[in-house]
Design a protein around this motif. Structure first.
Motif, PDB file in Angstrom:
ATOM      1  N   GLU A  45     -57.019  10.610  14.081  1.00 54.62           N
ATOM      2  CA  GLU A  45     -55.999   9.567  13.999  1.00 54.62           C
ATOM      3  C   GLU A  45     -56.451   8.410  13.111  1.00 54.62           C
ATOM      4  O   GLU A  45     -55.642   7.790  12.418  1.00 54.62           O
ATOM      5  N   ASN A  48     -56.811  10.238   9.297  1.00 61.58           N
ATOM      6  CA  ASN A  48     -55.723  11.018   8.698  1.00 61.58           C
ATOM      7  C   ASN A  48     -54.926  10.169   7.711  1.00 61.58           C
ATOM      8  O   ASN A  48     -54.587   9.014   7.993  1.00 61.58           O
ATOM      9  N   ILE A  49     -54.619  10.733   6.544  1.00 67.51           N
ATOM     10  CA  ILE A  49     -53.828  10.051   5.521  1.00 67.51           C
ATOM     11  C   ILE A  49     -52.493  10.781   5.382  1.00 67.51           C
ATOM     12  O   ILE A  49     -52.433  11.884   4.825  1.00 67.51           O
ATOM     13  N   PRO A  50     -51.407  10.207   5.896  1.00 70.44           N
ATOM     14  CA  PRO A  50     -50.104  10.861   5.760  1.00 70.44           C
ATOM     15  C   PRO A  50     -49.696  10.987   4.296  1.00 70.44           C
ATOM     16  O   PRO A  50     -50.057  10.137   3.468  1.00 70.44           O
ATOM     17  N   PRO A  51     -48.942  12.018   3.937  1.00 64.47           N
ATOM     18  CA  PRO A  51     -48.490  12.177   2.541  1.00 64.47           C
ATOM     19  C   PRO A  51     -47.666  10.991   2.051  1.00 64.47           C
ATOM     20  O   PRO A  51     -47.670  10.679   0.858  1.00 64.47           O
ATOM     21  N   SER A  52     -46.973  10.314   2.973  1.00 70.01           N
ATOM     22  CA  SER A  52     -46.140   9.176   2.563  1.00 70.01           C
ATOM     23  C   SER A  52     -46.983   8.028   2.006  1.00 70.01           C
ATOM     24  O   SER A  52     -46.522   7.270   1.148  1.00 70.01           O
ATOM     25  N   VAL A  53     -48.223   7.903   2.490  1.00 69.95           N
ATOM     26  CA  VAL A  53     -49.099   6.835   1.985  1.00 69.95           C
ATOM     27  C   VAL A  53     -49.367   7.039   0.504  1.00 69.95           C
ATOM     28  O   VAL A  53     -49.272   6.107  -0.308  1.00 69.95           O
ATOM     29  N   SER A  55     -47.564   8.817  -1.659  1.00 72.65           N
ATOM     30  CA  SER A  55     -46.340   8.714  -2.462  1.00 72.65           C
ATOM     31  C   SER A  55     -45.900   7.267  -2.638  1.00 72.65           C
ATOM     32  O   SER A  55     -45.471   6.865  -3.729  1.00 72.65           O
ATOM     33  N   GLU A  68     -46.199  -0.648   4.482  1.00 71.23           N
ATOM     34  CA  GLU A  68     -46.776   0.148   5.576  1.00 71.23           C
ATOM     35  C   GLU A  68     -47.909   1.034   5.065  1.00 71.23           C
ATOM     36  O   GLU A  68     -48.920   1.223   5.755  1.00 71.23           O
ATOM     37  N   ALA A  69     -47.747   1.585   3.865  1.00 69.22           N
ATOM     38  CA  ALA A  69     -48.783   2.447   3.298  1.00 69.22           C
ATOM     39  C   ALA A  69     -50.064   1.666   3.040  1.00 69.22           C
ATOM     40  O   ALA A  69     -51.169   2.157   3.312  1.00 69.22           O
ATOM     41  N   THR A  72     -51.826   0.955   6.338  1.00 73.73           N
ATOM     42  CA  THR A  72     -52.508   2.172   6.793  1.00 73.73           C
ATOM     43  C   THR A  72     -53.777   2.420   5.991  1.00 73.73           C
ATOM     44  O   THR A  72     -54.830   2.763   6.550  1.00 73.73           O
ATOM     45  N   ARG A  76     -57.736   2.718   7.359  1.00 71.33           N
ATOM     46  CA  ARG A  76     -58.595   3.884   7.091  1.00 71.33           C
ATOM     47  C   ARG A  76     -59.887   3.456   6.388  1.00 71.33           C
ATOM     48  O   ARG A  76     -60.972   3.951   6.699  1.00 71.33           O
TER      49      ARG A  76
END
Length: 226
Positions: A45, A48-53, A55, A68-69, A72, A76
């Motif tokens: 948790e 983890n790097i979501p794909p939206s970050v 993009s 938000e990106a 996040t 991290r």
């Protein structure tokens, strides 16, 4: 028959003892695996790097998704750059920066950080330059474009102090000039409203009742001019 039963019972007792030992061993393994799964879940948790970050940071636009990106990304980086074991135990006895995940992700996160810093710098520079433009609603601009995206500046201040100080100086300069121009304009408008005062050579005409003395009906001009 009794000897046979006795032998069978001995075998059954041995099997029961073996099953008990196996059950205890499996229970301990299950407990350890659950604990490891919880720690691993917490570690994933935080890394983890979501794909939206990716993009949102690489896109040319600054919006709430980008905000938000960046938040996040900052979390991290703060976690993976630790050179001591995490205080919450999520990395066990290994520092997040020394984990295989940390060594693999940090170079990629640094690239994203550089991209985000460049984008944030351009965004705030454009907004500060808009302050200088005439007829700009500064209050609205501050609320919708500056205060709303304050976490971007906090990220910049944490990751690149030099750029943050540069932007702070630019904002102070822009607001200083804007406030100075506003006061100059206000002062100019006040001068236009200024009325010339009467001099000793001007004739004053005043109603007789306003300059009569309280104790007499005679007009006392001296009381008016005193």
């Amino acid at each position: 028959m009794l000897h046979g039963f006795q032998a069978d019972l001995g075998e059954i007792s041995s099997e029961i003892k073996h099953l008990q030992e196996a059950s205890i061993s499996m229970s301990i393994k299950l407990k350890n695996r659950r604990l490891a799964a919880e720690k691993l879940h917490a570690f994933l948790e935080k890394t983890n790097i979501p794909p939206s970050v990716l993009s949102h940071i690489t896109s040319p636009h600054v919006h709430e998704g980008f905000l938000e990106a960046v938040v996040t990304l900052g979390k991290r980086l703060n976690y993976l750059e630790q050179h001591r074991p995490a205080s919450d135990g999520s990395s066990l006895d290994v520092a997040p920066a020394d984990t295989s995940c940390g060594r693999g992700l940090l170079p990629e996160l640094e690239k994203l950080k550089i991209k985000a810093i460049s984008k944030i710098r351009d965004y705030f520079t454009n907004q500060f330059n808009n302050i200088r433009k005439p007829k700009t609603n500064i209050c609205m601009l501050q609320q919708t474009a500056l205060v709303k995206y304050a976490p971007l500046f906090h990220f910049l201040n944490a990751e690149q102090t030099v750029v943050a100080e540069e932007l702070r100086s630019l904002y102070v300069e822009c607001m200083g000039r804007t406030v100075q121009n506003l006061f100059k304009s206000y002062y100019t408008q006040l001068l236009k409203l200024e009325q010339p005062a009467a001099t000793k050579n001007d004739l004053l005409i005043v109603e007789e009742a306003t300059i009569k003395s309280i104790f007499t009906q005679k007009v006392t001009p001296a009381s008016f001019f005193s």
